[in-house]
Write a protein that holds these residues in place. Structure first.
Motif, PDB file in Angstrom:
ATOM      1  N   ARG A  18     -32.115 -54.140   5.413  1.00 14.97           N
ATOM      2  CA  ARG A  18     -32.474 -55.419   6.036  1.00 14.97           C
ATOM      3  C   ARG A  18     -32.792 -55.189   7.503  1.00 14.97           C
ATOM      4  O   ARG A  18     -32.161 -54.349   8.165  1.00 14.97           O
ATOM      5  CB  ARG A  18     -31.323 -56.398   5.897  1.00 14.97           C
ATOM      6  CG  ARG A  18     -31.056 -56.762   4.464  1.00 14.97           C
ATOM      7  CD  ARG A  18     -31.389 -58.211   4.263  1.00 14.97           C
ATOM      8  NE  ARG A  18     -31.402 -58.548   2.853  1.00 14.97           N
ATOM      9  CZ  ARG A  18     -32.377 -59.204   2.280  1.00 14.97           C
ATOM     10  NH1 ARG A  18     -33.427 -59.576   2.970  1.00 14.97           N
ATOM     11  NH2 ARG A  18     -32.332 -59.506   1.018  1.00 14.97           N
ATOM     12  N   ALA A  19     -33.772 -55.930   7.999  1.00 14.47           N
ATOM     13  CA  ALA A  19     -34.187 -55.777   9.392  1.00 14.47           C
ATOM     14  C   ALA A  19     -34.586 -57.125   9.973  1.00 14.47           C
ATOM     15  O   ALA A  19     -34.995 -58.035   9.252  1.00 14.47           O
ATOM     16  CB  ALA A  19     -35.348 -54.793   9.496  1.00 14.47           C
ATOM     17  N   ASP A  20     -34.458 -57.224  11.281  1.00 16.68           N
ATOM     18  CA  ASP A  20     -34.881 -58.416  12.012  1.00 16.68           C
ATOM     19  C   ASP A  20     -36.351 -58.333  12.422  1.00 16.68           C
ATOM     20  O   ASP A  20     -37.016 -59.350  12.573  1.00 16.68           O
ATOM     21  CB  ASP A  20     -34.026 -58.606  13.268  1.00 16.68           C
ATOM     22  CG  ASP A  20     -32.569 -58.884  12.951  1.00 16.68           C
ATOM     23  OD1 ASP A  20     -32.303 -59.583  11.960  1.00 16.68           O
ATOM     24  OD2 ASP A  20     -31.694 -58.393  13.691  1.00 16.68           O
ATOM     25  N   LEU A  21     -36.846 -57.092  12.615  1.00 18.73           N
ATOM     26  CA  LEU A  21     -38.195 -56.891  13.140  1.00 18.73           C
ATOM     27  C   LEU A  21     -38.743 -55.552  12.664  1.00 18.73           C
ATOM     28  O   LEU A  21     -38.008 -54.566  12.617  1.00 18.73           O
ATOM     29  CB  LEU A  21     -38.161 -56.907  14.676  1.00 18.73           C
ATOM     30  CG  LEU A  21     -39.442 -56.593  15.430  1.00 18.73           C
ATOM     31  CD1 LEU A  21     -40.473 -57.701  15.248  1.00 18.73           C
ATOM     32  CD2 LEU A  21     -39.146 -56.395  16.912  1.00 18.73           C
ATOM     33  N   ILE A  52     -38.388 -50.039  13.259  1.00 18.19           N
ATOM     34  CA  ILE A  52     -37.635 -51.019  12.483  1.00 18.19           C
ATOM     35  C   ILE A  52     -36.364 -51.352  13.249  1.00 18.19           C
ATOM     36  O   ILE A  52     -35.617 -50.445  13.633  1.00 18.19           O
ATOM     37  CB  ILE A  52     -37.257 -50.452  11.095  1.00 18.19           C
ATOM     38  CG1 ILE A  52     -38.518 -50.024  10.332  1.00 18.19           C
ATOM     39  CG2 ILE A  52     -36.443 -51.467  10.300  1.00 18.19           C
ATOM     40  CD1 ILE A  52     -38.251 -49.151   9.121  1.00 18.19           C
ATOM     41  N   ARG A  53     -36.142 -52.650  13.506  1.00 24.21           N
ATOM     42  CA  ARG A  53     -34.900 -53.078  14.128  1.00 24.21           C
ATOM     43  C   ARG A  53     -33.986 -53.602  13.026  1.00 24.21           C
ATOM     44  O   ARG A  53     -34.162 -54.721  12.547  1.00 24.21           O
ATOM     45  CB  ARG A  53     -35.124 -54.165  15.169  1.00 24.21           C
ATOM     46  CG  ARG A  53     -33.814 -54.482  15.895  1.00 24.21           C
ATOM     47  CD  ARG A  53     -33.888 -55.611  16.889  1.00 24.21           C
ATOM     48  NE  ARG A  53     -35.071 -55.593  17.708  1.00 24.21           N
ATOM     49  CZ  ARG A  53     -35.663 -56.704  18.152  1.00 24.21           C
ATOM     50  NH1 ARG A  53     -35.201 -57.890  17.838  1.00 24.21           N
ATOM     51  NH2 ARG A  53     -36.732 -56.635  18.909  1.00 24.21           N
ATOM     52  N   PRO A  54     -33.007 -52.779  12.598  1.00 24.69           N
ATOM     53  CA  PRO A  54     -32.119 -53.195  11.522  1.00 24.69           C
ATOM     54  C   PRO A  54     -31.351 -54.464  11.875  1.00 24.69           C
ATOM     55  O   PRO A  54     -31.110 -54.759  13.042  1.00 24.69           O
ATOM     56  CB  PRO A  54     -31.165 -52.014  11.351  1.00 24.69           C
ATOM     57  CG  PRO A  54     -31.888 -50.856  11.922  1.00 24.69           C
ATOM     58  CD  PRO A  54     -32.710 -51.430  13.050  1.00 24.69           C
ATOM     59  N   GLU A  55     -30.952 -55.173  10.842  1.00 28.05           N
ATOM     60  CA  GLU A  55     -30.185 -56.401  10.978  1.00 28.05           C
ATOM     61  C   GLU A  55     -28.865 -56.107  11.691  1.00 28.05           C
ATOM     62  O   GLU A  55     -28.245 -55.079  11.492  1.00 28.05           O
ATOM     63  CB  GLU A  55     -29.918 -56.927   9.559  1.00 28.05           C
ATOM     64  CG  GLU A  55     -28.958 -58.055   9.460  1.00 28.05           C
ATOM     65  CD  GLU A  55     -28.741 -58.462   8.007  1.00 28.05           C
ATOM     66  OE1 GLU A  55     -28.784 -59.654   7.747  1.00 28.05           O
ATOM     67  OE2 GLU A  55     -28.545 -57.577   7.156  1.00 28.05           O
ATOM     68  N   GLY A  58     -26.535 -54.744  17.959  1.00 30.84           N
ATOM     69  CA  GLY A  58     -26.164 -53.385  18.307  1.00 30.84           C
ATOM     70  C   GLY A  58     -26.647 -52.313  17.351  1.00 30.84           C
ATOM     71  O   GLY A  58     -26.366 -51.134  17.567  1.00 30.84           O
ATOM     72  N   ALA A  59     -27.340 -52.684  16.295  1.00 30.51           N
ATOM     73  CA  ALA A  59     -27.853 -51.677  15.360  1.00 30.51           C
ATOM     74  C   ALA A  59     -28.969 -50.889  16.044  1.00 30.51           C
ATOM     75  O   ALA A  59     -29.835 -51.464  16.691  1.00 30.51           O
ATOM     76  CB  ALA A  59     -28.376 -52.337  14.088  1.00 30.51           C
ATOM     77  N   ALA A  60     -28.920 -49.587  15.910  1.00 25.90           N
ATOM     78  CA  ALA A  60     -29.909 -48.724  16.549  1.00 25.90           C
ATOM     79  C   ALA A  60     -31.262 -48.865  15.856  1.00 25.90           C
ATOM     80  O   ALA A  60     -31.341 -48.917  14.629  1.00 25.90           O
ATOM     81  CB  ALA A  60     -29.452 -47.277  16.491  1.00 25.90           C
TER      82      ALA A  60
END
Length: 130
Positions: A18-21, A52-55, A58-60
């Motif tokens: 899952r990712a935000d972006l 990919i910005r994971p959900e 603070g997720a790298a």
């Protein structure tokens, strides 16, 4: 709401979750995708980096070099189908730099082969290239 993201190559999945972006470079330009984005299909630029910005806070960020392929979004599902790909965190930068030097030498001055572009993308994904 988040996106369900899959980055796959012919041998299998490189990254999924899952990712935000998600940001990718297509032949039509850069595209940033968040939840609720309209359906899109694009051709990935050979030797580009997908971010990919994971959900989660603070997720790298995940960076991956891609050697061409396709990008699609529909119903909050992002599919990145690449001919070849490697996560930046898995790149051996010394080996990639040595392979890049050899590929550039073989290609000749001013020449830019698919191998050269992919190796450059690997170094960028690892945070070592320009």
């Amino acid at each position: 709401m988040t996106l369900r993201v899959e980055l796959v190559v012919p041998d299998g999945e490189i990254w999924g979750g899952r990712a935000d972006l998600v940001i990718a470079k297509t032949l039509d330009g850069d595209i940033g995708v968040m939840s609720g984005h309209a359906p899109v299909i694009g051709i990935l630029v050979e030797g580009s980096v997908v971010r990919i910005r994971p959900e989660g806070d603070g997720a790298a960020e995940v960076s991956a070099a891609v050697g061409g392929g396709f990008f699609s979004i529909a119903n909050d599902r992002v599919s990145i189908l690449a001919r070849q790909a490697q996560l930046g965190s898995e790149v051996d930068t010394a080996a990639a730099q040595a392979a890049l030097d050899t590929a550039q030498e073989a290609a000749g001055p001013g020449q830019d082969s698919a191998d050269v572009r992919y190796l450059q993308a690997q170094l960028r994904a690892a945070g070592s290239g320009s």
